[in-house]
Write a protein that holds these residues in place. Structure first.
Motif, mmCIF file in Angstrom:
data_model
loop_
_atom_site.group_PDB
_atom_site.id
_atom_site.type_symbol
_atom_site.label_atom_id
_atom_site.label_comp_id
_atom_site.label_asym_id
_atom_site.label_seq_id
_atom_site.Cartn_x
_atom_site.Cartn_y
_atom_site.Cartn_z
ATOM 1 N N GLU A 110 10.109 13.473 -13.052
ATOM 2 C CA GLU A 110 10.756 13.677 -12.184
ATOM 3 C C GLU A 110 10.315 14.268 -10.353
ATOM 4 O O GLU A 110 10.224 13.873 -9.566
ATOM 5 N N GLU A 111 9.772 15.455 -10.417
ATOM 6 C CA GLU A 111 9.300 16.756 -8.925
ATOM 7 C C GLU A 111 8.623 16.095 -8.661
ATOM 8 O O GLU A 111 8.295 16.655 -7.402
ATOM 9 N N LEU A 112 7.677 15.679 -10.068
ATOM 10 C CA LEU A 112 6.224 16.014 -9.559
ATOM 11 C C LEU A 112 6.075 14.565 -8.397
ATOM 12 O O LEU A 112 5.305 14.686 -7.425
ATOM 13 N N LEU A 113 6.713 13.819 -8.794
ATOM 14 C CA LEU A 113 6.843 12.211 -8.673
ATOM 15 C C LEU A 113 7.410 12.378 -6.424
ATOM 16 O O LEU A 113 6.791 11.845 -5.866
ATOM 17 N N GLN A 114 8.581 13.767 -7.616
ATOM 18 C CA GLN A 114 9.318 13.139 -5.783
ATOM 19 C C GLN A 114 7.856 14.885 -4.803
ATOM 20 O O GLN A 114 8.044 13.775 -3.675
ATOM 21 N N ALA A 115 7.153 15.123 -5.302
ATOM 22 C CA ALA A 115 5.897 16.167 -4.195
ATOM 23 C C ALA A 115 5.090 15.337 -3.951
ATOM 24 O O ALA A 115 4.460 14.989 -2.744
ATOM 25 N N LEU A 140 1.616 8.120 -12.729
ATOM 26 C CA LEU A 140 1.468 7.866 -11.852
ATOM 27 C C LEU A 140 1.782 6.245 -11.278
ATOM 28 O O LEU A 140 1.388 6.066 -9.904
ATOM 29 N N THR A 141 1.595 5.915 -12.158
ATOM 30 C CA THR A 141 1.845 4.435 -12.148
ATOM 31 C C THR A 141 2.878 3.249 -11.391
ATOM 32 O O THR A 141 3.142 2.247 -11.274
ATOM 33 N N ALA A 142 4.466 4.859 -11.643
ATOM 34 C CA ALA A 142 5.730 4.541 -10.808
ATOM 35 C C ALA A 142 5.803 3.934 -9.913
ATOM 36 O O ALA A 142 5.811 4.176 -8.972
ATOM 37 N N LEU A 143 3.825 4.495 -8.835
ATOM 38 C CA LEU A 143 4.225 4.434 -7.476
ATOM 39 C C LEU A 143 3.116 2.658 -6.986
ATOM 40 O O LEU A 143 2.694 2.673 -8.104
ATOM 41 N N PRO A 144 3.387 2.913 -6.226
ATOM 42 C CA PRO A 144 3.382 1.226 -5.613
ATOM 43 C C PRO A 144 1.155 1.677 -5.209
ATOM 44 O O PRO A 144 1.388 1.917 -5.027
ATOM 45 N N GLU A 145 1.035 0.534 -5.435
ATOM 46 C CA GLU A 145 -0.336 0.230 -5.091
ATOM 47 C C GLU A 145 -1.888 1.163 -4.987
ATOM 48 O O GLU A 145 -1.701 1.811 -4.481
ATOM 49 N N VAL A 146 -1.072 2.188 -6.238
ATOM 50 C CA VAL A 146 -2.282 2.881 -6.627
ATOM 51 C C VAL A 146 -3.186 2.866 -7.600
ATOM 52 O O VAL A 146 -3.124 2.030 -8.337
#
Length: 208
Positions: free
Chosen positions: A107-112, A20-26
């Motif tokens: 990748e699919e989890l991040l998409q979800a 989840l660190t791939a997502l901004p401001e988490v």
């Protein structure tokens, strides 16, 4: 965005945290059981919850029900070892915005997560295909259970074996065993342990 990870395995939570660190401001918080998760829901007010169903104590389906009832602003993605249609159907009917098995790719989890946090819904592609093949709309397999089916599941949840259930109901062991097989077929699960877990979670009876 505040995210709550609910899984009783520290290794899984650690892997999700890194992903989840791939997502901004988490901002991420973690819980290993349902009771701690409810406390963090009240204290942290996360926008997104990633929830395992197999939890010690308070079961994942019951926890999902409480989160949806008490924190309607939160979006829940179920990430479960169960790829069976029944679990996906029940979780979605209880208010989950997304459902994936732990076989899904990162990748699919991040998409979800992205889709659900933006207000959408997401079902793992393979599970969604099985749901589509089963019915045009998501139906609840639990509605096919008879009162006898539900009684046997209740007794399984109380820790009784098939012989004890047969004695309690005044029927043969074979009758109980056959009925358990029929229940598993109706719910689309493979193991008697799944019936026990669903009984303990209230995942079948509470929403009927």
């Amino acid at each position: 965005m505040k995210v709550l990870l609910v899984d009783d395995h520290a290794v899984v939570r650690s892997g999700l945290r890194r992903l989840l660190t791939a997502l901004p401001e988490v901002r991420i918080s973690e819980a290993a059981n349902g009771r701690d998760a409810l406390t963090l829901m009240r204290d942290e007010r996360p926008a997104l919850v990633i929830l395992d169903l197999n939890l010690p104590g308070l079961g994942g389906l019951e926890l999902l029900r409480r989160i949806v009832a008490e924190h309607s602003e939160a979006r829940v993605v179920v990430l479960s070892m169960h790829a069976e249609v029944f679990y996906a159907t029940r979780a979605l009917r209880l208010g989950a915005a997304g459902y994936l098995s732990k076989n899904a790719s990162p990748e699919e989890l991040l998409q979800a997560v992205r889709r659900v946090s933006a207000g959408g819904r997401y079902i793992e592609a393979e599970i969604a295909q099985r749901l589509a093949l089963g019915a045009a709309e998501i139906a609840d397999p639990a509605q096919r259970l008879t009162e006898r089916d539900l009684e046997i599941m209740r007794l399984l949840g109380d820790g009784q074996g098939l012989s004890e259930i047969a004695d309690a109901l005044g029927v043969s062991y074979k009758t109980v065993a056959n009925t358990c097989s029929q229940i598993k077929a109706k719910l689309g699960v493979a193991r008697t342990s799944d019936l026990v877990r669903l009984s303990l979670d209230g995942g079948v009876t509470a929403a009927r």
